[in-house]
Scaffold this active site. Sequence first.
Site: not given
Length: 420
Positions: A277, A350, A384, A248, A374, A347
């Site tokens: 998130k 990506r 993660y 990012r 992600h 961006h």
Amino acid sequence: MPKRIVPLSDIQVSKAKPKDKDYNLFDGGGLYLLVTSTGGKLWRMKYRFEGKERRIAFGSYPEISLADARRRKEEARKLVANGTDPGNLKKAQKQAGEDRTANSFEVIAREWFGAFQNQWTPGHATKLFSRLERELFPYIGAMPIEEIKAPDVLKVLKRIESRGILETAHRVKTIISQVLRYAIAHGHRADRDCTADLRGALPPARAKHFGALTDPKEVAPLLRAIDSFQGSFVVKCALQLSPMLFCRPGELRGMEWAELNLDSAEWNIPVERMKLKNQTKQDRKGQFHLVPLSSQAVQILRELHPLTGHSKYVFPCHRTPLRPMSENAITAALRRLGYTGSEMTGHGFRATARTILDEVLGFRPDIIEHQLAHAVRDANGRAYNRTSFLKDRRQMMQQWADYLDGLKAGAKVISIRQVV
């Protein structure tokens, strides 16, 4: 027979001088001027309520004139005659005003922001607070939160919509809803989330996609244009790494030298700086996203180190090394190269990598998604895992950099499916 009090004159009040001790100048009906030894002139009134002598303050002279003080005295005497203690009424009114201020939208919004700030990336938190200060506090910030109704919110949203930024209006509506729901949950006297009444009041915001080149034949000239960039060397290095690392933009411009290990060809990004998130604050603690660095990326960083290695940031702001490069630097550089926002964005690299790695180089989508950071849960259910597919990702990142070099060199573009 009670002593007759001669009413004060404006001249007496204005010329009253301080003495060694405080003293009073009486006007009659309980009203008097307290002259302090330091030169203050304060209006006071003595009265009896329920058999007890009491006092009430009316303010200071000259802000409150003699005529103003007499009017306030008469109002207080009427309250006493009607069975109301003017002193207690004044305290109640003051408390009510403090309660309104303590429960204003701005106070509650700041409390809400502080409660959730650590769950957002610094960039998102900065942008969100900017919207609070620019779009909301000047218009509904002082309103008690329980008094905010749907028409008040709609007025704010329409003001934003009139500037042609409909997406921002929808985002601000979401912020107001979150603050109101926080107020309800924490006993701040808000009854309900009135934004629910505004469903359909704004036109739907169109989905915005970041401009991105996904055809290798179009990516090749972009890469050559980047290598010939005539601007700042720091920006040029950031441009060169953007397609190679496809992270990012905020993660790249905030890259710190302390996060890099060039000998082991790794970049460890603290998860706190990332947009994950589905992670709780506990999940984030001590976590890093590992980006394997290709030999080409390491070479670029080694060439840049003598220039910015003294700074905390790999890409410091040109004005001060204490801040990272501006978020508009990459965008401005792409515009200088002749690419519009609908064609290519920071961006967008990506999407370029995701598409070509899958459709041309044939890497598995789960490996690509892990490298994109992600939230893909691993076999143990973790949202993660920094080491997931690490060997495969190292190979993918090196092969991707080699592929980009081939495009720049004008290699024939062939869709070769190479399954890892």
